[in-house]
Design a protein around this motif. Structure first.
Motif, PDB file in Angstrom:
ATOM      1  N   MET A   1      42.143  40.239  58.925  1.00 53.68           N
ATOM      2  CA  MET A   1      42.807  41.065  58.900  1.00 53.68           C
ATOM      3  C   MET A   1      44.334  41.058  58.924  1.00 53.68           C
ATOM      4  O   MET A   1      44.756  40.304  59.755  1.00 53.68           O
ATOM      5  CB  MET A   1      42.412  42.118  59.841  1.00 53.68           C
ATOM      6  N   GLU A   2      44.990  41.450  57.875  1.00 54.67           N
ATOM      7  CA  GLU A   2      46.342  41.285  57.592  1.00 54.67           C
ATOM      8  C   GLU A   2      47.153  42.171  58.968  1.00 54.67           C
ATOM      9  O   GLU A   2      46.796  43.285  58.952  1.00 54.67           O
ATOM     10  CB  GLU A   2      46.940  41.482  56.447  1.00 54.67           C
ATOM     11  N   ILE A   3      48.288  41.783  59.645  1.00 55.32           N
ATOM     12  CA  ILE A   3      49.016  42.579  60.366  1.00 55.32           C
ATOM     13  C   ILE A   3      50.118  43.296  59.583  1.00 55.32           C
ATOM     14  O   ILE A   3      51.072  42.588  58.771  1.00 55.32           O
ATOM     15  CB  ILE A   3      49.518  41.867  61.705  1.00 55.32           C
ATOM     16  N   ARG A   4      50.146  44.479  59.588  1.00 55.63           N
ATOM     17  CA  ARG A   4      51.180  45.450  58.752  1.00 55.63           C
ATOM     18  C   ARG A   4      52.106  46.029  60.161  1.00 55.63           C
ATOM     19  O   ARG A   4      51.686  46.701  61.121  1.00 55.63           O
ATOM     20  CB  ARG A   4      50.541  46.669  58.048  1.00 55.63           C
ATOM     21  N   SER A  15      52.376  47.948  65.064  1.00 56.94           N
ATOM     22  CA  SER A  15      51.357  47.504  64.203  1.00 56.94           C
ATOM     23  C   SER A  15      50.689  48.623  63.489  1.00 56.94           C
ATOM     24  O   SER A  15      50.064  49.615  64.258  1.00 56.94           O
ATOM     25  CB  SER A  15      50.433  46.720  64.707  1.00 56.94           C
ATOM     26  N   ASN A  17      48.137  48.921  61.744  1.00 52.69           N
ATOM     27  CA  ASN A  17      46.627  48.899  61.671  1.00 52.69           C
ATOM     28  C   ASN A  17      46.012  49.436  62.759  1.00 52.69           C
ATOM     29  O   ASN A  17      44.945  49.932  62.925  1.00 52.69           O
ATOM     30  CB  ASN A  17      46.240  47.534  61.835  1.00 52.69           C
ATOM     31  N   LYS A  80      53.913  51.765  53.134  1.00 50.32           N
ATOM     32  CA  LYS A  80      53.333  50.085  53.286  1.00 50.32           C
ATOM     33  C   LYS A  80      52.122  50.066  52.757  1.00 50.32           C
ATOM     34  O   LYS A  80      51.743  49.141  52.008  1.00 50.32           O
ATOM     35  CB  LYS A  80      53.259  50.034  54.724  1.00 50.32           C
ATOM     36  N   GLU A  84      50.982  47.781  49.533  1.00 53.50           N
ATOM     37  CA  GLU A  84      50.155  46.538  49.708  1.00 53.50           C
ATOM     38  C   GLU A  84      48.710  46.769  48.579  1.00 53.50           C
ATOM     39  O   GLU A  84      47.929  45.922  48.087  1.00 53.50           O
ATOM     40  CB  GLU A  84      49.315  46.800  50.983  1.00 53.50           C
TER      41      GLU A  84
END
Length: 92
Positions: A1-4, A15, A17, A80, A84
């Protein structure tokens, strides 16, 4: 899981997410949520002494106060997501 990460004002970043809700602080139920978080030590005040305009509720049971309008935080979250979801050749 990518941190946004999303800017919530004055250089403070959260964060994306982990955000559950971004709400206005005027209603009585939200004021109770803020007070409960303060009592439990789960309140983060990121207003730098300015008026609270948005309350950000996180999945970690933390509540964050921001001096930025909820619509602004919401649009930054949505922006964002749009970036993405773009194909790599379309991202500027």
């Amino acid at each position: 899981m990518e941190i946004r990460l999303v800017n919530i004002g004055f250089g403070n970043i959260v964060s994306a997410n982990r955000v559950i809700a971004v709400v206005s602080p005027e209603s009585a139920p939200i004021k109770r949520i803020v007070q409960d978080a303060r009592d439990r030590g789960r309140l983060i005040d990121a207003t730098y002494g300015r008026r609270t305009r948005a309350v950000i509720i996180m999945d970690s049971d933390h509540v964050i106060l921001s001096a930025v309008q909820p619509e602004t935080v919401s649009s930054r979250l949505a922006q964002k997501e749009r970036v993405e979801n773009m194909p790599p050749d379309k991202v500027e």
